[in-house]
Design a protein around this motif. Sequence first.
Motif, PDB file in Angstrom:
ATOM      1  N   SER A   9       0.853  -1.200   0.000  1.00 50.62           N
ATOM      2  CA  SER A   9       0.000   0.000   0.000  1.00 50.62           C
ATOM      3  C   SER A   9       0.886   1.246   0.000  1.00 50.62           C
ATOM      4  O   SER A   9       2.040   1.202   0.453  1.00 50.62           O
ATOM      5  CB  SER A   9      -0.894   0.007   1.245  1.00 50.62           C
ATOM      6  OG  SER A   9      -0.088   0.249   2.379  1.00 50.62           O
ATOM      7  N   TRP A  10       0.370   2.369  -0.532  1.00 55.19           N
ATOM      8  CA  TRP A  10       1.157   3.612  -0.549  1.00 55.19           C
ATOM      9  C   TRP A  10       1.526   4.064   0.863  1.00 55.19           C
ATOM     10  O   TRP A  10       2.600   4.637   1.054  1.00 55.19           O
ATOM     11  CB  TRP A  10       0.392   4.734  -1.289  1.00 55.19           C
ATOM     12  CG  TRP A  10       0.632   4.652  -2.773  1.00 55.19           C
ATOM     13  CD1 TRP A  10      -0.262   4.315  -3.732  1.00 55.19           C
ATOM     14  CD2 TRP A  10       1.877   4.911  -3.441  1.00 55.19           C
ATOM     15  NE1 TRP A  10       0.337   4.334  -4.977  1.00 55.19           N
ATOM     16  CE2 TRP A  10       1.657   4.696  -4.818  1.00 55.19           C
ATOM     17  CE3 TRP A  10       3.152   5.268  -3.029  1.00 55.19           C
ATOM     18  CZ2 TRP A  10       2.646   4.845  -5.776  1.00 55.19           C
ATOM     19  CZ3 TRP A  10       4.156   5.435  -3.970  1.00 55.19           C
ATOM     20  CH2 TRP A  10       3.897   5.218  -5.331  1.00 55.19           C
ATOM     21  N   VAL A  13       4.538   2.161   1.739  1.00 53.66           N
ATOM     22  CA  VAL A  13       5.707   2.681   0.984  1.00 53.66           C
ATOM     23  C   VAL A  13       6.221   3.924   1.697  1.00 53.66           C
ATOM     24  O   VAL A  13       7.419   4.086   1.920  1.00 53.66           O
ATOM     25  CB  VAL A  13       5.324   3.007  -0.488  1.00 53.66           C
ATOM     26  CG1 VAL A  13       6.475   3.705  -1.194  1.00 53.66           C
ATOM     27  CG2 VAL A  13       4.940   1.742  -1.243  1.00 53.66           C
ATOM     28  N   THR A  14       5.282   4.774   2.099  1.00 56.00           N
ATOM     29  CA  THR A  14       5.662   6.026   2.767  1.00 56.00           C
ATOM     30  C   THR A  14       6.341   5.749   4.111  1.00 56.00           C
ATOM     31  O   THR A  14       7.267   6.455   4.499  1.00 56.00           O
ATOM     32  CB  THR A  14       4.419   6.928   2.966  1.00 56.00           C
ATOM     33  OG1 THR A  14       3.659   6.897   1.758  1.00 56.00           O
ATOM     34  CG2 THR A  14       4.790   8.361   3.278  1.00 56.00           C
ATOM     35  N   PHE A  46      10.955   9.199  -5.477  1.00 58.38           N
ATOM     36  CA  PHE A  46       9.486   9.120  -5.524  1.00 58.38           C
ATOM     37  C   PHE A  46       8.977   9.670  -6.848  1.00 58.38           C
ATOM     38  O   PHE A  46       8.224   9.016  -7.561  1.00 58.38           O
ATOM     39  CB  PHE A  46       8.874   9.924  -4.352  1.00 58.38           C
ATOM     40  CG  PHE A  46       8.634   9.076  -3.129  1.00 58.38           C
ATOM     41  CD1 PHE A  46       7.406   8.468  -2.938  1.00 58.38           C
ATOM     42  CD2 PHE A  46       9.630   8.878  -2.176  1.00 58.38           C
ATOM     43  CE1 PHE A  46       7.174   7.680  -1.810  1.00 58.38           C
ATOM     44  CE2 PHE A  46       9.415   8.100  -1.058  1.00 58.38           C
ATOM     45  CZ  PHE A  46       8.185   7.500  -0.863  1.00 58.38           C
ATOM     46  N   ILE A  50       7.430   7.380  -9.862  1.00 61.11           N
ATOM     47  CA  ILE A  50       5.977   7.505 -10.079  1.00 61.11           C
ATOM     48  C   ILE A  50       5.728   7.884 -11.539  1.00 61.11           C
ATOM     49  O   ILE A  50       4.898   7.301 -12.232  1.00 61.11           O
ATOM     50  CB  ILE A  50       5.353   8.542  -9.104  1.00 61.11           C
ATOM     51  CG1 ILE A  50       5.362   7.977  -7.677  1.00 61.11           C
ATOM     52  CG2 ILE A  50       3.935   8.918  -9.540  1.00 61.11           C
ATOM     53  CD1 ILE A  50       5.000   8.978  -6.601  1.00 61.11           C
TER      54      ILE A  50
END
Lengths: 259, 227
Positions: A9-10, A13-14, A46, A50
């Motif tokens: 999940s983002w 990742v964060t 990032f 992306i």
Amino acid sequence: MSTEIINISWLNVTITTVLIIATGFCSFYLKLKLEKDLLIGTARTFLQLILLGYVLNIVFELRNPLVVLLLFLFMIFFAAKIISGRVREKRIPYFSPVLASMFLSYMIMNLFVMSVIIQVEPWYQPVYFIPIGGMIIGNSMNAIALSINNWFESLKKEYDRIELFLSHGASPSESTKENFREAIRSGMIPSINALMSVGVVSIPGMMTGQMLAGTDPLVAIKYQIVIMLLLVGSTALSSILALHIVRRMSFTANQQLKI
Amino acid sequence: MIQSQTMLSNLLQIQNISFSYPGGKPVIHGVSFDIQKGKLVVIRGESGAGKSTFLKLFNRFNELEDGKILFHGRELGDYEIDEIRRSIIYLPQLPHVIEGTVKDNLSFPFLFKVHKNKTFDKHKAEEWLDYFQLRVSLSHGALKLSIGQRQRIALIRAILLEPEILLLDEPCASLDIENRRLIERKIESLLESAGITVLMATHSEVGFHESSCRFFRLANGELTEST
């Protein structure tokens, strides 16, 4: 063997950025002065990835040969830019010829692997063409930069000897035979060393990626072997071609050194 | 070797030549004079006056900006570079020797394509070693030679290629007085024995006989004949 890949999940990742924050604290505490670079580097990772994800998504969807080639050319253009940034000699305008030689040799190599080895239909299938092309570019970019730097360094170091040879009738290639060989060798050594250590010291990135995506390790190693050999071949072809051009450009029409 | 088409006594005709490096002021400006075959021309001048630059115009390491140099009555720029480098040899200031033996050092130019019709003659090489009073064998290690010996090796290497013109850039710069006089004497008699024309740049005084040579001084881009 086939397992469903787990999507991260983002949020998770964060959360990984805590590692960077911790490194930042270490840097501050130990006065390493890396905080700014860490921040910029993380932000760029990032942003760039992306962006790459979206671009690849579009390119994979479109499956248009022109778009694939354009992206490939774009990647080579930036690699050539990085090379000219790394080469310390700035008086010789080798950017365009080096770019052309990179494009030519990578196209030959990539087409060979696509059509003959992996036998992808059609040859420009972006899921194969772009990642493999990217590996070729990234690897031989370093080799070309190393070769060109080594070439100019040796010309400066051996200026007197080369001028002596030229003044006694040697052609530019006769007077720089050994310099040329040494420059190519210096670019090739890292790829050849990688052949020695692969699978023993490290599991290569591509193979790791494939296995994480559920590929059988016995299939992944075949890809990895093809890639390793491809990298050596493309490094050799592109650096020999590029250095041939650079050598021509290092001499005047009257066969005198330019630097 | 380039053959003379006519019986011109002037081997080189220098007509109003100029040269400057990009963005710089002229190093050579409006220079004219003729050089006869078998003559010795000494160009004197301070360090940085442009003597090396001037010499390098003759083997086309430097390309003329203006004017003409005629070699055997034909413009130097009209010759192929290979023809020029076969006939006109420039010897840099540093007497460079390569790793290997004296023989390796004397014979390496014979491996170049431009000299493919010539062969290295061992006996001739030994005769020249003798002429230049070098008491070393062909198998002697070149890196063990002194500066004075290296300078003589460099001269022999060029002479063995039988050039018409030798361009000597400060051939005595790093030599002691004894070696300097020896080299000068040998160069002087070379003009007759080998029929070679010599252009020599130097910043120091030389001991040549006035009958065999012409002296010029290069300063501020101008070349003036002196005694």
